[in-house]
Motif scaffolding. Structure first.
Motif, PDB file in Angstrom:
ATOM      1  N   SER A 139       0.884  -1.084   0.036  1.00 33.76           N
ATOM      2  CA  SER A 139      -0.016  -0.039  -0.031  1.00 33.76           C
ATOM      3  C   SER A 139       0.756   1.318   0.183  1.00 33.76           C
ATOM      4  N   PRO A 140       0.435   2.156  -0.749  1.00 37.74           N
ATOM      5  CA  PRO A 140       1.224   3.625  -0.691  1.00 37.74           C
ATOM      6  C   PRO A 140       1.144   4.176   0.608  1.00 37.74           C
ATOM      7  N   CYS A 141       0.398   3.906   1.548  1.00 36.78           N
ATOM      8  CA  CYS A 141       0.024   4.599   2.683  1.00 36.78           C
ATOM      9  C   CYS A 141       0.752   3.549   3.736  1.00 36.78           C
ATOM     10  N   GLU A 142       1.509   2.811   3.668  1.00 33.18           N
ATOM     11  CA  GLU A 142       2.370   1.917   4.704  1.00 33.18           C
ATOM     12  C   GLU A 142       3.036   3.070   5.613  1.00 33.18           C
ATOM     13  N   LYS A 143       3.528   3.924   5.199  1.00 38.33           N
ATOM     14  CA  LYS A 143       4.670   4.730   6.035  1.00 38.33           C
ATOM     15  C   LYS A 143       3.772   5.520   6.949  1.00 38.33           C
ATOM     16  N   LEU A 144       2.754   6.024   6.479  1.00 35.33           N
ATOM     17  CA  LEU A 144       1.969   6.924   7.037  1.00 35.33           C
ATOM     18  C   LEU A 144       1.344   5.829   8.345  1.00 35.33           C
ATOM     19  N   ILE A 145       0.826   4.860   8.050  1.00 37.01           N
ATOM     20  CA  ILE A 145       0.325   3.953   8.774  1.00 37.01           C
ATOM     21  C   ILE A 145       1.054   3.687  10.093  1.00 37.01           C
ATOM     22  N   ARG A 146       2.567   3.298   9.483  1.00 37.72           N
ATOM     23  CA  ARG A 146       3.675   2.965  10.705  1.00 37.72           C
ATOM     24  C   ARG A 146       3.768   3.992  11.791  1.00 37.72           C
ATOM     25  N   ARG A 147       4.053   5.356  10.854  1.00 35.12           N
ATOM     26  CA  ARG A 147       4.177   6.455  11.924  1.00 35.12           C
ATOM     27  C   ARG A 147       3.106   6.930  12.847  1.00 35.12           C
ATOM     28  N   ASP A 148       1.769   6.622  12.625  1.00 30.98           N
ATOM     29  CA  ASP A 148       0.841   6.837  13.403  1.00 30.98           C
ATOM     30  C   ASP A 148       0.262   5.770  14.437  1.00 30.98           C
ATOM     31  N   ILE A 149       0.635   4.656  14.174  1.00 34.26           N
ATOM     32  CA  ILE A 149       0.339   3.375  15.265  1.00 34.26           C
ATOM     33  C   ILE A 149       0.653   3.862  16.685  1.00 34.26           C
ATOM     34  N   ALA A 150       1.895   4.108  16.733  1.00 29.82           N
ATOM     35  CA  ALA A 150       2.364   4.368  18.077  1.00 29.82           C
ATOM     36  C   ALA A 150       1.410   5.525  18.790  1.00 29.82           C
ATOM     37  N   ARG A 151       0.739   6.418  18.256  1.00 29.49           N
ATOM     38  CA  ARG A 151      -0.245   7.523  18.583  1.00 29.49           C
ATOM     39  C   ARG A 151      -1.518   6.812  18.982  1.00 29.49           C
ATOM     40  N   THR A 152      -1.726   5.648  18.416  1.00 32.55           N
ATOM     41  CA  THR A 152      -3.114   5.107  18.831  1.00 32.55           C
ATOM     42  C   THR A 152      -3.134   4.458  19.902  1.00 32.55           C
ATOM     43  N   TYR A 153      -3.944   4.834  20.902  1.00 28.19           N
ATOM     44  CA  TYR A 153      -4.431   4.199  22.215  1.00 28.19           C
ATOM     45  C   TYR A 153      -2.849   3.918  22.955  1.00 28.19           C
ATOM     46  N   PRO A 154      -2.133   4.875  23.198  1.00 28.17           N
ATOM     47  CA  PRO A 154      -0.633   4.625  23.480  1.00 28.17           C
ATOM     48  C   PRO A 154      -0.641   4.182  25.058  1.00 28.17           C
ATOM     49  N   GLU A 155      -1.631   4.420  25.899  1.00 28.14           N
ATOM     50  CA  GLU A 155      -1.613   3.978  27.036  1.00 28.14           C
ATOM     51  C   GLU A 155      -2.288   2.631  27.255  1.00 28.14           C
ATOM     52  N   HIS A 156      -2.777   1.897  26.382  1.00 30.35           N
ATOM     53  CA  HIS A 156      -3.508   0.823  26.321  1.00 30.35           C
ATOM     54  C   HIS A 156      -2.486  -0.525  26.353  1.00 30.35           C
ATOM     55  N   GLU A 157      -2.707  -1.406  26.978  1.00 34.06           N
ATOM     56  CA  GLU A 157      -1.742  -2.448  27.154  1.00 34.06           C
ATOM     57  C   GLU A 157      -1.594  -3.147  25.602  1.00 34.06           C
ATOM     58  N   PHE A 158      -2.797  -3.396  25.404  1.00 40.91           N
ATOM     59  CA  PHE A 158      -2.746  -4.166  23.787  1.00 40.91           C
ATOM     60  C   PHE A 158      -1.840  -3.475  22.543  1.00 40.91           C
ATOM     61  N   PHE A 159      -1.779  -2.036  22.921  1.00 41.74           N
ATOM     62  CA  PHE A 159      -1.023  -1.218  21.796  1.00 41.74           C
ATOM     63  C   PHE A 159       0.040  -0.447  22.088  1.00 41.74           C
ATOM     64  N   LYS A 160       0.365  -0.569  23.411  1.00 50.31           N
ATOM     65  CA  LYS A 160       1.443   0.404  23.778  1.00 50.31           C
ATOM     66  C   LYS A 160       2.793  -0.088  23.713  1.00 50.31           C
ATOM     67  N   GLU A 161       3.158  -1.240  23.397  1.00 46.59           N
ATOM     68  CA  GLU A 161       4.366  -1.693  23.324  1.00 46.59           C
ATOM     69  C   GLU A 161       4.714  -1.818  21.453  1.00 46.59           C
ATOM     70  N   LYS A 162       5.861  -1.452  21.238  1.00 45.00           N
ATOM     71  CA  LYS A 162       6.327  -1.378  19.783  1.00 45.00           C
ATOM     72  C   LYS A 162       6.274  -2.568  19.343  1.00 45.00           C
ATOM     73  N   ASP A 163       5.810  -2.934  18.090  1.00 43.90           N
ATOM     74  CA  ASP A 163       5.772  -4.317  17.266  1.00 43.90           C
ATOM     75  C   ASP A 163       5.283  -5.357  18.056  1.00 43.90           C
ATOM     76  N   SER A 164       4.226  -4.422  18.756  1.00 46.27           N
ATOM     77  CA  SER A 164       3.307  -5.855  19.479  1.00 46.27           C
ATOM     78  C   SER A 164       2.181  -6.501  18.512  1.00 46.27           C
ATOM     79  N   LEU A 165       1.646  -7.386  19.195  1.00 39.71           N
ATOM     80  CA  LEU A 165       0.537  -8.006  18.526  1.00 39.71           C
ATOM     81  C   LEU A 165      -0.697  -7.056  18.275  1.00 39.71           C
ATOM     82  N   GLY A 166      -0.879  -6.148  19.151  1.00 44.23           N
ATOM     83  CA  GLY A 166      -1.987  -5.093  18.653  1.00 44.23           C
ATOM     84  C   GLY A 166      -1.553  -4.195  17.907  1.00 44.23           C
ATOM     85  N   GLN A 167      -0.279  -3.737  17.593  1.00 42.37           N
ATOM     86  CA  GLN A 167       0.209  -2.751  16.437  1.00 42.37           C
ATOM     87  C   GLN A 167       0.156  -3.449  15.323  1.00 42.37           C
TER      88      GLN A 167
END
Length: 755
Positions: free
Chosen positions: A153-181
């Motif tokens: 996808s041409p949007c992959e870089k934008l998606i990767r950049r914004d993933i860390a900003r999505t629910y940054p305090e939630h257990e499922f998403f806060k760790e880098k390269d986790s299952l949630g991300q």
């Protein structure tokens, strides 16, 4: 915002342990004598509760068979507990019935269903209920999900950049390269490939993240596609964000009508609606409110659409009107960001109750939509006009600069008038093109509305119903199998306890030992019976699976047969058309051959007639030559006297008249009537070359030996002309008025003979 994340595996373990603890006394032989009727009724109710728990967890797990099912099926719940209150028990039982009888409840009890959704969907039922509310089960695009993940996808870089900003305090998403991300990236990438016009927008990641907390990524992808298509989210996330502007306009009008003082304060402080409310509509309060509150609001959004966003937004403003009026722009921004979220920590019931006290008129919202469309259309026209004028101004400046550089003289009045006329014509053409463009845009909007209102395909609906029935039967079978296995475990526990009780009694009397052996045999028989029942249930489960597969294969075969019949009919139709075309081609070839034969025959006939005419003319020329020779011989020898010469002249005249008549007939046959008229007879005999051969008009040579001899005797080397200008040397013959003159032109001299 504390939340507890539980997978279907943990839910199944909890339900199993609860079922074990509740159903074990029921299977004990002595328990009915010890429990009162009220206790037995309560126990039965709890067992039904446990069965519903197991059914729900099994249905959640069976929704997806992919490798991501075990890791990405997550449930966000802050109230999960094994000790449920009676109210929660009744709610779970009710929602279990609603899920099992969804179609009937949706059609006949829509109002009651809305009331239940407003009170909140139990977290274990959210995944299946959300899919049912938006009709996202068994979408065809689900099968394409794995293929989309393999694409780029041409949007992959934008998606990767914004993933860390999505629910940054939630257990499922806060760790880098986790299952949630990872699963969040997969869903956003897949949608950016499906809808390339929208691609990726940062606010949409929060909605996808909430879906991933409730269900596997494939189901989350299907639900997100449905939300974008049917819940106006796609228009909100388009690059132009035209729908967001409409929502801001409608929301501002509601504030002006219901909270006029606050609206005046916002206008005085230049505090635009988009500064605080745009995130409400783009993320459905997921970035503004605590997650538990936003999830409750999202339940209602899945059922009622964007109406709940307007209601909750206006309720929030009503609750904080007094504080907001006393603040400036920066203070209001701080209040929206920090104070209002903490007001909702106690729970969502208060704000939801206040939201349904807000006046919301759907007809007026439609009217506001039309007004906004009209305003935007005028603004677009004004912008187009301004752009056009700027372009004209720029072109005129360039033209003036060019003329000044060249030093050209000033324009005359006529040239100025001509330029003005051209400018008027250009503007008229531009206005016509703008009208045509507007008409086409209206047609496009109308077609889009028709497409959105079209019903689903009948075959897809039928297949969805069949799949839901299959899943329900599978859940029931799994529940029965679970019960049997639980019974087997209970019997094994009883057996172990029995062995422990009878371990110290081997030294008793033989009679007691015999009784113990009989009890042991009875327990063994019960164990074998339970195992046999378990095997029977497993066999029935296999039969159900085979019947389901058979039905699916039958549907595939039926569709394949229909396609085969359609192809055969098409082949037959094409074969018949091919035969007809072949027959037509043969008929055309036959007609062409007949026409060619007729044309050849006509050409041959024309050539034959022409050859006959040439031969007749040659004979006449030969006769004329003979007469000329006879005349010359008679004159030389002096054989003609006065009387004889007169008679001879009359004979010659008659012969000449007859020859004229025959020549005229021949000329008429050969189409020589267009030649100029003449008084006498003009006969030309062509001789070419030394061989003195004769050539006709079609260049076929005709040789006549008689003519050659006559030519040699007469000494004539050129064409012979016989004219009817007869003169007689005698006076008597002059009175008669005609003489015979034979003229023989040649290349060197002109000879004439008069008789």
């Amino acid at each position: 915002m504390a939340s507890q994340v539980a997978t279907p595996t943990s839910l199944q373990t909890t339900a199993t342990s609860s079922s074990t603890s509740l159903s074990s006394p029921a299977l004990s032989p002595s328990s009915p004598a010890q429990l009162s009727p009220d206790d037995v009724e309560l126990l039965a109710k709890l067992e039904e509760q446990n069965r519903l728990l197991e059914t729900d967890s099994k249905s959640l797990r069976s929704m997806n068979g992919s490798r991501r099912n075990s890791g990405s099926s997550l449930v966000s719940s802050s109230s999960a507990s094994s000790n449920l209150s009676h109210l929660e028990e009744d709610s779970w039982i009710l929602w279990g019935r609603i899920v099992n009888e969804w179609e009937e409840v949706r059609k006949k009890k829509e109002k009651q269903l809305k009331d239940l959704v407003r009170k909140g969907i139990p977290h274990h039922f959210r995944a299946i209920v959300w899919q049912l509310l938006c009709n996202a089960q068994n979408m065809p695009i689900k099968d394409q999900y794995s293929e989309l993940l393999k694409m780029t996808s041409p949007c992959e870089k934008l998606i990767r950049r914004d993933i860390a900003r999505t629910y940054p305090e939630h257990e499922f998403f806060k760790e880098k390269d986790s299952l949630g991300q990872e699963v969040l990236f997969n869903v956003m990438k897949a949608y950016s490939l499906v809808d390339r016009e929208v691609g990726y927008c940062q606010g949409s990641a929060f909605i996808v993240g909430l879906l991933l907390m409730q269900m596997p990524e494939e189901e989350a992808f299907c639900v997100f596609v449905k939300l974008m298509q049917d819940y106006r989210l796609r228009e909100l996330f388009k690059p132009s964000m035209a729908e967001l502007g409409l929502c801001m306009y409608q929301f501002e009008c509601m504030i002006q009508e219901q909270l006029p003082e606050l609206h005046v304060h916002f206008q005085a402080q230049s505090f635009h609606t988009s500064m605080y409310a745009s995130s409400w509509f783009l993320t459905i309060f997921l970035t503004s409110f605590p997650l538990a509150v936003a999830t409750r609001i999202f339940d209602i959004f899945m059922c009622e659409g964007l109406e709940i966003v307007f209601r909750v937004g206006l309720a929030i403003l009503q609750m904080n009107q007094t504080e907001l009026i006393q603040l400036d722009m920066e203070g209001m921004l701080q209040h929206f960001q920090k104070v209002i979220p903490h007001q909702l920590d106690s729970g969502p019931d208060k704000v939801i109750h206040a939201a349904y006290q807000v006046k919301y008129n759907a007809k007026k919202m439609k009217k506001l939509e039309k007004e906004y469309t009209t305003i935007k259309t005028k603004e677009m026209e004004e912008q187009v006009e301004i752009k056009r004028l700027r372009t004209e101004n720029r072109l005129l400046k360039q033209r003036i600069d060019t003329l000044e550089k060249k030093g050209a003289p000033r324009f005359s009045e006529e040239s100025v008038l001509q330029l003005e006329r051209e400018l008027v014509q250009a503007r008229l053409k531009e206005a016509e093109s703008q009208c045509a463009l507007k008409e086409m845009q209206d047609k496009i909007l109308e077609m889009e509305k028709r497409n959105t209102s079209l019903p689903d395909d009948t075959n897809v609906v039928r297949l969805q119903e069949e799949l839901i029935g299959v899943k329900l039967r599978e859940a029931e079978a799994l529940t029965g199998l679970k019960e049997l296995r639980q019974q087997v475990r209970d019997l094994e526990e009883h057996w172990q306890r029995h062995l422990a009780r009878t371990a110290g009694r081997w030294k008793d009397s033989p009679r007691k030992n015999t009784l113990s052996e009989l009890q042991d045999e009875l327990m063994s028989v019960r164990l074998r019976e339970a195992e046999a029942q378990a095997e029977l249930r497993e066999t029935r489960q296999r039969m159900l699976e085979l019947e389901t597969q058979n039905q699916i294969h039958s549907n595939h075969l039926r569709r394949a047969e229909q396609e085969s019949r359609c192809l055969q009919e098409r082949v037959q139709t094409l074969t018949v058309q091919n035969k007809d075309l072949h027959v037509q081609l043969q008929e055309i070839k036959r007609r062409q051959a007949e026409i060619e034969c007729k044309s050849k025959e006509e050409v041959m006939a024309v050539r034959l007639r022409e050859a006959d005419n040439i031969a007749a003319m040659a004979e006449l020329q030969q006769q004329i030559s003979e007469l000329e020779i006879q005349k010359e011989e008679g004159k030389v020898q002096g054989q003609l006297n006065h009387t004889d010469s007169s008679q001879y002249i009359r004979d010659l005249k008659e012969q000449i008249t007859e020859l004229k008549h025959e020549i005229c007939c021949l000329k008429g046959q050969r189409g020589l009537a267009k030649q100029p008229a003449f008084d006498g007879i003009h006969i030309v005999n062509h001789y070419v070359g030394d061989d003195e051969s004769y050539h006709s008009s079609d260049e076929d040579g005709v040789k006549d030996p008689t003519l050659q001899d006559t030519q040699q005797r007469s000494g004539v080397g050129g064409p012979i002309r016989l004219r009817s200008n007869l003169e007689d040397t005698d006076s008597e013959e002059e009175e008669d008025g005609e003489a015979l003159r034979l003229t023989v032109p040649s290349s060197g001299s002109h000879k004439s003979t008069t008789v």
